[in-house]
Design a protein around this motif. Sequence first.
Motif, mmCIF file in Angstrom:
data_model
loop_
_atom_site.group_PDB
_atom_site.id
_atom_site.type_symbol
_atom_site.label_atom_id
_atom_site.label_comp_id
_atom_site.label_asym_id
_atom_site.label_seq_id
_atom_site.Cartn_x
_atom_site.Cartn_y
_atom_site.Cartn_z
ATOM 1 N N PHE A 175 0.832 -1.208 0.000
ATOM 2 C CA PHE A 175 0.000 0.000 0.000
ATOM 3 C C PHE A 175 0.865 1.256 0.000
ATOM 4 O O PHE A 175 0.471 2.295 -0.545
ATOM 5 N N MET A 176 2.073 1.168 0.570
ATOM 6 C CA MET A 176 2.983 2.314 0.565
ATOM 7 C C MET A 176 3.386 2.704 -0.855
ATOM 8 O O MET A 176 3.524 3.886 -1.174
ATOM 9 N N THR A 177 3.600 1.703 -1.709
ATOM 10 C CA THR A 177 3.977 1.993 -3.094
ATOM 11 C C THR A 177 2.747 2.272 -3.944
ATOM 12 O O THR A 177 2.695 3.250 -4.692
ATOM 13 N N LEU A 178 1.810 1.364 -3.883
ATOM 14 C CA LEU A 178 0.555 1.484 -4.632
ATOM 15 C C LEU A 178 -0.582 1.530 -3.632
ATOM 16 O O LEU A 178 -0.945 0.488 -3.077
ATOM 17 N N GLY B 120 8.717 16.478 6.120
ATOM 18 C CA GLY B 120 9.301 16.196 7.427
ATOM 19 C C GLY B 120 8.830 14.867 7.987
ATOM 20 O O GLY B 120 9.593 14.145 8.650
ATOM 21 N N MET B 121 7.569 14.529 7.722
ATOM 22 C CA MET B 121 7.045 13.230 8.145
ATOM 23 C C MET B 121 7.827 12.095 7.496
ATOM 24 O O MET B 121 8.239 11.130 8.147
ATOM 25 N N VAL B 122 8.049 12.202 6.177
ATOM 26 C CA VAL B 122 8.796 11.170 5.466
ATOM 27 C C VAL B 122 10.228 11.082 6.005
ATOM 28 O O VAL B 122 10.779 9.984 6.168
ATOM 29 N N ALA B 123 10.835 12.234 6.303
ATOM 30 C CA ALA B 123 12.180 12.232 6.880
ATOM 31 C C ALA B 123 12.193 11.523 8.232
ATOM 32 O O ALA B 123 13.089 10.718 8.524
ATOM 33 N N GLY C 107 -1.095 10.986 -0.653
ATOM 34 C CA GLY C 107 -0.057 9.961 -0.712
ATOM 35 C C GLY C 107 0.778 9.901 0.553
ATOM 36 O O GLY C 107 1.138 8.816 1.025
ATOM 37 N N ALA C 108 1.078 11.065 1.130
ATOM 38 C CA ALA C 108 1.860 11.104 2.369
ATOM 39 C C ALA C 108 1.121 10.405 3.509
ATOM 40 O O ALA C 108 1.723 9.672 4.299
ATOM 41 N N GLY C 109 -0.185 10.648 3.597
ATOM 42 C CA GLY C 109 -0.971 9.974 4.635
ATOM 43 C C GLY C 109 -0.944 8.468 4.469
ATOM 44 O O GLY C 109 -0.858 7.714 5.453
ATOM 45 N N MET C 110 -1.006 8.010 3.225
ATOM 46 C CA MET C 110 -0.942 6.565 2.969
ATOM 47 C C MET C 110 0.426 6.002 3.336
ATOM 48 O O MET C 110 0.525 4.884 3.858
ATOM 49 N N LEU C 111 1.473 6.769 3.075
ATOM 50 C CA LEU C 111 2.811 6.329 3.467
ATOM 51 C C LEU C 111 2.924 6.175 4.987
ATOM 52 O O LEU C 111 3.501 5.200 5.482
ATOM 53 N N TRP C 112 2.380 7.145 5.724
ATOM 54 C CA TRP C 112 2.447 7.091 7.183
ATOM 55 C C TRP C 112 1.760 5.827 7.708
ATOM 56 O O TRP C 112 2.311 5.086 8.525
#
Length: 439
Positions: A51-54, A293-296, A233-238
Motif C-alpha cells: 500500500f505504501m507503493t501502490l 518532514g514526516m517522510v524524513a 499519498g503522504a498519509g498513505m505512506l504514514w
Amino acid sequence: MSQNDKRLSNNLLLGLVGVLMPALSWAQETATSLNQGNTAWILTSTALVLFMTLPGLSLFYGGLVRTKNVLSVLMQCFAITCVVSLLWFVCVYSLAFGTGGDWIGGFGKVFMAGVEEDSLTGDIPETVFAMFQLTFAIITPALVVGGFAERMKFSTMLLFSVLWLILVYAPVAHWVWGGGWLQQMGLLDFAGGTVVHITAGVAALVSALVLGRRHGFPGTAMPPHNMTMVVTGAGMLWVGWFGFNAGSALAANGNAGMAMMATHLSAAAGSLAWMSMEWIKYRKPSVLGIVTGMVAGLGTITPASGYVGPAGAVVIGTVAGFACFNATQFLKRVLKVDDSLDVFPVHGVGGMLGTLAAGVFASTELGVFKGQGFAPGISSMGQQLGVQFVGVVATAAYTVVVTFVVLKLVDAVIGLRVSREDEIGGLDIALHEERGYDL
C-alpha cells in the motif's frame, strides 16, 4: 452426592478431557511450528507495505511533479511493482535470502524452488516471508524514481531498475538480512536504513548527477502540480509504514508494538521539526514541508525502530527533521543538484542518520532514552557505532559504484534521457500518448 451421580460426573469429565486432548495436543504442536497470530500480522504488514507503493508513493511522487509528467510517474511506480515481482520469483529472492556466502545468496530458491505451502521461515510460512520481503524490494527502486523524475526514458527506467535490483538491492539485502557479512558483524538495521533508504537515496543522487538537470532548473520554478495528491499519498505512506517497521519484527509481539510506537512518534517529531525550520526561515509553514518532514522522520527511524524506546524515537525524529531540511536546502540551493523529488537528502541522509542513531539509542543505559540493547556479542556503544559506520560507508560506496556503472551501461545501450522536445512537452504525451487531466 449419590454413587450414580459421582459415576456420571466422572464419565462427563473423562469425556470432556477426551474432546479437549486433541485440541490441546494440536495447540502444543503449532506452538513450536506455525504461529497463526504472527502469520496474520505479517500478512497484514505485507498488504500495508505494498500500500505504501501502490498507491501511497505513487500519489506522493505524482503530485510533486508537473502536470505534464504526472502519468509518467504513476506508470513508473506501477511498472516497477510488476517487474520486481516477477524478478523476485525468478532469482532475486534466492540471491537475497537463499543459502549462500557472505556476499550473496545462492540459486537454491530460483523460481521459488522449495517454497511450499507448508515450508516455514521461523514460525511463519515462507510464502508469507517471501511476499513481505518482496514489498521492500518493490518500494526501493520506486523511491529511486524521484531522483530522475521528468527526464528519463521509460524503457531506460525499466532496464535500469532490473539491473539495479539484481546488482545492488539483492547483495545488500543479503549482507544485512540474509546472513551476510554485515549481519554477522552485528549491524543493527531493523527495517531497511541501509537496504532501502541508503541504497535508494544514493542511487537517486548518482542518477541525478549522471543525467544532469531538468531543462530550466534551477532558474525556472517547478512547484508540485497537485498538493492535495501529495498529502493524500503522504498519509498513505504514514499508515503503510507501520507494516514496514512493526512488521519487520516478524511477530505479533512487544517488539512490533514498540517499533510501531517509535515509528509514529518519530514521524510526528520530524514533521514538526521540518515545519518549524521552514516557518522560521520563510515566515510561513508549508503543507509540503510538514509532509516531507514526516517522510524524513519515518525514513530515519526505520533502521532503529525495533531497537530504541519512545524517547529515543522522538529525538531521532526531531534531528531528522532539522538535518534533512538543511540537507535539502544545501543540495538544491547551494550545490544546485537536481535530485527532482529530494530522495537523497530525505531518504539517503535519513537512512545514514538513523543507522548511526541506532548504535546510540539502542543502549540500555540511557535512562528514559534507553533502548533494547546492542547486537549479540557487542557490549559497548563505541563498538556498535563502529559496526553501524561500516554498514553506512560500505552500503553507500557499493551503491555509488554499481549504480554509476549500470547507468553508463544502459546509456550505451539505449540512452538515458528523452529528447529536449519531449521533456519540454511532457513525458505523459511523449512516452504514453495520454494526459493526466483532460478537463
